[in-house]
Design an enzyme around this catalytic site. Structure first.
Site, PDB file in Angstrom:
ATOM      1  N   ASP A   1      62.210  18.773  58.524  1.00 10.65           N
ATOM      2  CA  ASP A   1      63.407  18.253  57.874  1.00 10.65           C
ATOM      3  C   ASP A   1      64.370  17.816  58.977  1.00 10.65           C
ATOM      4  O   ASP A   1      64.844  18.635  59.761  1.00 10.65           O
ATOM      5  CB  ASP A   1      64.042  19.337  56.994  1.00 10.65           C
ATOM      6  CG  ASP A   1      65.272  18.846  56.233  1.00 10.65           C
ATOM      7  OD1 ASP A   1      65.919  17.888  56.706  1.00 10.65           O
ATOM      8  OD2 ASP A   1      65.603  19.421  55.186  1.00 10.65           O
TER       9      ASP A   1
ATOM     10  N   PHE B   1      67.926  24.853  54.819  1.00 13.73           N
ATOM     11  CA  PHE B   1      68.869  24.437  53.783  1.00 13.73           C
ATOM     12  C   PHE B   1      68.320  24.880  52.432  1.00 13.73           C
ATOM     13  O   PHE B   1      67.142  24.664  52.134  1.00 13.73           O
ATOM     14  CB  PHE B   1      69.064  22.920  53.814  1.00 13.73           C
ATOM     15  CG  PHE B   1      70.222  22.469  52.992  1.00 13.73           C
ATOM     16  CD1 PHE B   1      71.523  22.682  53.422  1.00 13.73           C
ATOM     17  CD2 PHE B   1      70.034  21.859  51.771  1.00 13.73           C
ATOM     18  CE1 PHE B   1      72.608  22.286  52.660  1.00 13.73           C
ATOM     19  CE2 PHE B   1      71.109  21.452  50.991  1.00 13.73           C
ATOM     20  CZ  PHE B   1      72.399  21.669  51.441  1.00 13.73           C
TER      21      PHE B   1
ATOM     22  N   TYR C   1      72.689   9.959  55.095  1.00 11.27           N
ATOM     23  CA  TYR C   1      74.141   9.982  54.882  1.00 11.27           C
ATOM     24  C   TYR C   1      74.892  10.885  55.841  1.00 11.27           C
ATOM     25  O   TYR C   1      76.122  10.985  55.758  1.00 11.27           O
ATOM     26  CB  TYR C   1      74.494  10.342  53.437  1.00 11.27           C
ATOM     27  CG  TYR C   1      73.894  11.616  52.889  1.00 11.27           C
ATOM     28  CD1 TYR C   1      74.396  12.855  53.229  1.00 11.27           C
ATOM     29  CD2 TYR C   1      72.829  11.562  51.998  1.00 11.27           C
ATOM     30  CE1 TYR C   1      73.853  14.020  52.712  1.00 11.27           C
ATOM     31  CE2 TYR C   1      72.279  12.712  51.463  1.00 11.27           C
ATOM     32  CZ  TYR C   1      72.793  13.936  51.824  1.00 11.27           C
ATOM     33  OH  TYR C   1      72.242  15.082  51.307  1.00 11.27           O
ATOM     34  N   LYS C   2      74.219  11.510  56.787  1.00 13.34           N
ATOM     35  CA  LYS C   2      74.918  12.336  57.776  1.00 13.34           C
ATOM     36  C   LYS C   2      75.130  11.517  59.049  1.00 13.34           C
ATOM     37  O   LYS C   2      75.974  10.634  59.093  1.00 13.34           O
ATOM     38  CB  LYS C   2      74.142  13.626  58.016  1.00 13.34           C
ATOM     39  CG  LYS C   2      74.096  14.559  56.798  1.00 13.34           C
ATOM     40  CD  LYS C   2      73.382  15.849  57.115  1.00 13.34           C
ATOM     41  CE  LYS C   2      73.480  16.866  55.996  1.00 13.34           C
ATOM     42  NZ  LYS C   2      72.797  16.461  54.747  1.00 13.34           N
TER      43      LYS C   2
ATOM     44  N   ARG D   1      82.137  24.990  60.440  1.00 13.39           N
ATOM     45  CA  ARG D   1      81.240  24.037  61.104  1.00 13.39           C
ATOM     46  C   ARG D   1      82.027  22.820  61.590  1.00 13.39           C
ATOM     47  O   ARG D   1      82.865  22.277  60.857  1.00 13.39           O
ATOM     48  CB  ARG D   1      80.150  23.536  60.155  1.00 13.39           C
ATOM     49  CG  ARG D   1      79.200  24.594  59.651  1.00 13.39           C
ATOM     50  CD  ARG D   1      77.972  23.945  59.025  1.00 13.39           C
ATOM     51  NE  ARG D   1      78.312  22.855  58.102  1.00 13.39           N
ATOM     52  CZ  ARG D   1      77.420  22.001  57.603  1.00 13.39           C
ATOM     53  NH1 ARG D   1      76.152  22.098  57.932  1.00 13.39           N
ATOM     54  NH2 ARG D   1      77.793  21.053  56.755  1.00 13.39           N
TER      55      ARG D   1
END
Length: 427
Positions: A212, A137, A237-238, A386
């Protein structure tokens, strides 16, 4: 489909049957989603948890409004980072006293990488290279580049391809490498990396590793302690459904916790913060990874998502995730075969996270058309659509309906409308 409990769905009725038999189906009631929406973007922002608004209101009205500053003690505010950290540790295989929830993923990476490089400088000063994936990322890469520049001691960041990581770094793990920072699941392609094998290869090369976990925590089984990892970071938050911008977490192995030097030495990481000493003395263990005063409302709401994740069997979550993605891949390849759609997510279960990514030259416009129908995925450059598969609130009929909508959008070139080519600030 690979599970012995289910045969491959032949039509939507089969998908309905699988949904009725799903052992995780009751968890959908833990979330609040619009009735006319299929949400396939939980790998970017999880769904709202039931009770989130009420919990935020409780903090604002009762704990803040009535308890006022007393709530740092009476409502447990001061201990929230460690309290939530224990809940995260149970999800990522971290062990007791290993994790705190605090700050952002990027800030936690800065702290962890800075500490790791300082440890390496003491033990192996000739090591000045930081390796990370080319497809990590971007924020991770930016933070590492900024840290190397600030250290100004000959450090450099080198980017490696996923194939090099999967092969165990045969060409890049030299005696100059100090630190490797890896994303457990590639955010674009959904590729999953073997944590234990990769960590072992890094350690054999004399380097340290930071993982990560943003795209894997809450979606699959993780065993940080068992893998021998050094440090890890991630967001809530995912797949952990903590809310937009909810605080991140940092994990450090027991062996390294008290060797960690905090580069952002704020008062919450002090051994005795309320002595108000002018000299910094780091706390023992995981508390030293804290920096400044915490965002209590965000922490309180994030706890709801963590509680849900701690109630489920992560092995069952992983099994359903693979079943959903198997179905998605099968339908894309059988029903969209007349279109220039390419699968970029690995087929092998051992190398697949909890998403399916496909490419199409008009990927952005196609996703825009899909979202207009209430089927929400997202788009990443270049050309990647995605689809995050969150087993706690997605079903097999959702996958079927999504691919059918894609087929209609492609067959009838619905994506070609001018409105679907206008980009907002966030894609």
């Amino acid at each position: 489909m690979t599970s012995p409990e289910h045969s491959a769905p032949r039509d939507r009725t089969d998908c309905e049957r699988l949904d009725a038999e799903d052992p995780l189906r009751e968890f959908k009631d833990e979330f609040i989603l619009p009735s006319d929406t299929i949400y396939l973007d939980g790998n970017s922002l999880g769904a709202r948890t039931k009770g989130a608004a009420e919990r935020a209101q409780e903090v604002i009205t009762d704990e803040w409004g009535t308890g006022l500053i007393r709530s740092w003690n009476t409502a447990g505010w001061f201990d929230l980072p460690a309290t939530l950290g224990e809940k995260v540790a149970g999800i990522i295989g971290g062990g007791t006293g290993s994790t705190v929830v605090t700050d952002t993923t990027s800030i936690n990476l800065f702290k962890a990488a800075s500490a790791a490089l300082k440890m390496q400088a003491a033990d192996a000063p000739e090591r000045r290279v930081i390796l990370t994936q080319r497809e990590n990322f971007p924020s991770d890469i930016y933070m590492l580049q900024g840290l190397a520049e600030q250290l100004d001691a000959g450090y450099e960041v080198r980017l490696v391809d996923d194939a090099e990581v999967t092969a165990g770094f045969p060409n890049t793990m030299t005696d100059t490498v100090a630190l490797v920072v890896l994303t457990h699941v590639n955010y674009r392609t959904g590729r999953l990396f073997d944590m234990a094998t990769t960590t072992s290869a890094i350690h054999d090369g004399g380097a340290m590793v930071i993982w990560d976990l943003c795209h894997s925590a809450g979606a699959l089984e993780i065993d940080l302690a068992g893998s021998g990892a050094d440090m890890a970071i991630g967001c809530t938050y995912k797949f952990l459904n903590g809310g937009p911008g909810s605080p991140a977490f940092i994990w450090v192995s027991e062996a390294l916790q008290n060797r960690f030097t905090q580069p952002l030495s704020g008062w919450w990481g002090h051994a005795r913060p309320f002595e108000m000493s002018p000299d910094y003395a780091p706390a023992e263990g995981i508390r030293r990874y804290l920096t400044g005063t915490q965002g209590v409302i965000s922490l309180a709401v994030a706890e709801l998502g963590l509680d849900i994740a701690n109630k489920v069997d992560m092995a069952a979550v992983r099994q359903k995730s693979l079943q959903l993605s198997d179905l998605f891949i099968e339908l894309v390849e059988s029903r969209l075969a007349d279109h220039p759609v390419e699968l970029v997510t690995p087929r092998e279960h051992d190398h697949r996270g909890s998403q399916v990514s496909i490419t199409h030259p008009e990927g952005f416009a196609i996703m825009s058309a899909l979202i207009e129908r209430g089927i929400i995925g997202d788009y990443r450059e270049p050309e990647v659509l995605r689809f995050g598969l969150t087993p706690l609130y997605l079903g097999f009929t959702d996958v079927w309906d999504t691919v059918e909508a894609l087929r209609d959008i492609l067959d009838n070139r619905i994506w070609d409308a001018p409105a679907h080519k206008v980009r907002g600030a966030v894609t």
